[in-house]
Scaffold this motif. Structure first.
Motif, PDB file in Angstrom:
ATOM      1  N   ALA A 174       0.974 -25.068  -1.271  1.00  0.00           N
ATOM      2  CA  ALA A 174      -0.300 -24.877  -1.954  1.00  0.00           C
ATOM      3  C   ALA A 174      -1.484 -25.404  -1.156  1.00  0.00           C
ATOM      4  N   ALA A 175      -1.249 -26.445  -0.350  1.00  0.00           N
ATOM      5  CA  ALA A 175      -2.341 -27.035   0.428  1.00  0.00           C
ATOM      6  C   ALA A 175      -2.642 -26.263   1.707  1.00  0.00           C
ATOM      7  N   GLY A 176      -1.765 -25.307   2.073  1.00  0.00           N
ATOM      8  CA  GLY A 176      -1.959 -24.539   3.302  1.00  0.00           C
ATOM      9  C   GLY A 176      -0.741 -24.645   4.201  1.00  0.00           C
ATOM     10  N   THR A 177      -0.914 -24.211   5.440  1.00  0.00           N
ATOM     11  CA  THR A 177       0.151 -24.286   6.434  1.00  0.00           C
ATOM     12  C   THR A 177      -0.009 -25.563   7.241  1.00  0.00           C
ATOM     13  N   THR A 178       1.029 -26.414   7.234  1.00  0.00           N
ATOM     14  CA  THR A 178       1.001 -27.683   7.961  1.00  0.00           C
ATOM     15  C   THR A 178       1.823 -27.556   9.228  1.00  0.00           C
ATOM     16  N   ILE A 179       1.201 -27.890  10.363  1.00  0.00           N
ATOM     17  CA  ILE A 179       1.831 -27.807  11.681  1.00  0.00           C
ATOM     18  C   ILE A 179       1.945 -29.216  12.227  1.00  0.00           C
ATOM     19  N   GLY A 180       3.157 -29.636  12.592  1.00  0.00           N
ATOM     20  CA  GLY A 180       3.353 -30.980  13.103  1.00  0.00           C
ATOM     21  C   GLY A 180       4.119 -30.991  14.402  1.00  0.00           C
ATOM     22  N   ARG A 181       3.690 -31.834  15.323  1.00  0.00           N
ATOM     23  CA  ARG A 181       4.414 -32.046  16.579  1.00  0.00           C
ATOM     24  C   ARG A 181       4.028 -33.413  17.114  1.00  0.00           C
TER      25      ARG A 181
END
Length: 264
Positions: free
Chosen positions: A65-72
């Motif tokens: 719901a908050a959007g697309t989260t990208i982590g690295r």
């Protein structure tokens, strides 16, 4: 809400949807919808954001719901809005060549949309609405997309720019946060991108579903580890060049009858 803005007239019609894409695909030769002779095969086309194992490399991508989260590494990007300008969207058969600006449907070549449009990707991970397009009976091996920067000197682009002035001279806009700091990333990258289908799709008696994945997580993958900054990528330089190169190779297309974002 997700929207597609048509630019076939000076006062653009805004169509709000709770999904990926709406492409007009039926009408007369006098409109801009890419319609040719009547045929009896149909293919439904939709766009999704790549997430989880769908994303390339070691980037972790989730959508909610908050959007697309990208982590690295220690870096995190949250994309709350993703919009692309597309022009000249087609289905191609293997070994066929579609004529530029040809609005007809011929064997092995199905024109979906000629004029510029704004594709609002569903960053919440949903599939959303799809468009069902009439195609010739035949086998299609790729989707061709023109990621497009609307320019001042093009007569077709002129109406789009007038109706959508914030998209003049840009092809992509993302909004969100990078390590907690708000950003708005835009680029003017223009590229005709041929996206091979992982397996050929045949237009026949049954409706065929095709999904195009856009791997936003790949856009900001950095060779040195971590994520490239979308804030830095907004200015000319090596970061912008790297992100633009990643954008060009971030599309994947496949048959997806259950519309779950994975190839059948």
């Amino acid at each position: 809400m997700h929207r597609l803005i048509h630019s076939a007239r000076l006062g653009a019609v805004a169509v709000s949807l709770s999904g990926a894409l709406l492409l007009a695909a039926c009408g007369s030769d006098d409109d801009d919808n890419g319609v040719g002779p009547e045929t009896d095969a149909q293919i439904a086309l939709g766009f999704q954001v790549a997430r989880g194992a769908q994303s390339a490399g070691d980037v972790g991508v989730t959508a909610g719901a908050a959007g697309t989260t990208i982590g690295r590494g220690t870096d995190t990007i949250v994309v709350t809005s993703a919009e692309l300008v597309l022009r000249d969207v087609r289905l191609h058969g293997e070994g066929t060549s579609c004529l530029a600006n040809d609005s007809t449907l011929t064997a092995g070549c199905a024109t979906i949309r000629l004029r510029p449009m704004i594709l609002d990707l569903p960053v919440n991970g949903t599939d959303g609405n799809r468009v069902t397009v009439t195609t010739p009976r035949g086998t299609f091996s790729s989707v061709r997309l023109n990621l497009h920067k609307p320019i001042a000197g093009d007569s077709i682009d002129a109406a789009f720019r007038l109706a959508n002035p914030t998209f003049a001279d840009i092809s992509v806009r993302l909004e969100g946060t990078y390590n907690g700091e708000a950003f708005e990333y835009t680029t003017d990258v223009s590229e005709v991108i041929t996206v091979p289908l992982t397996a050929a799709v045949s237009g026949g008696d049954d409706l065929q579903q095709v999904t195009v994945l856009v791997d936003i997580g790949k856009w900001f993958w950095g060779a040195e580890g971590g994520l490239l900054s979308p804030i830095a990528a907004g200015d000319p330089g090596t970061v912008a060049d790297a992100v633009n190169a990643n954008v060009r190779t971030s599309f994947k297309a496949f048959r997806d009858q259950n519309r779950d974002g994975t190839p059948d």
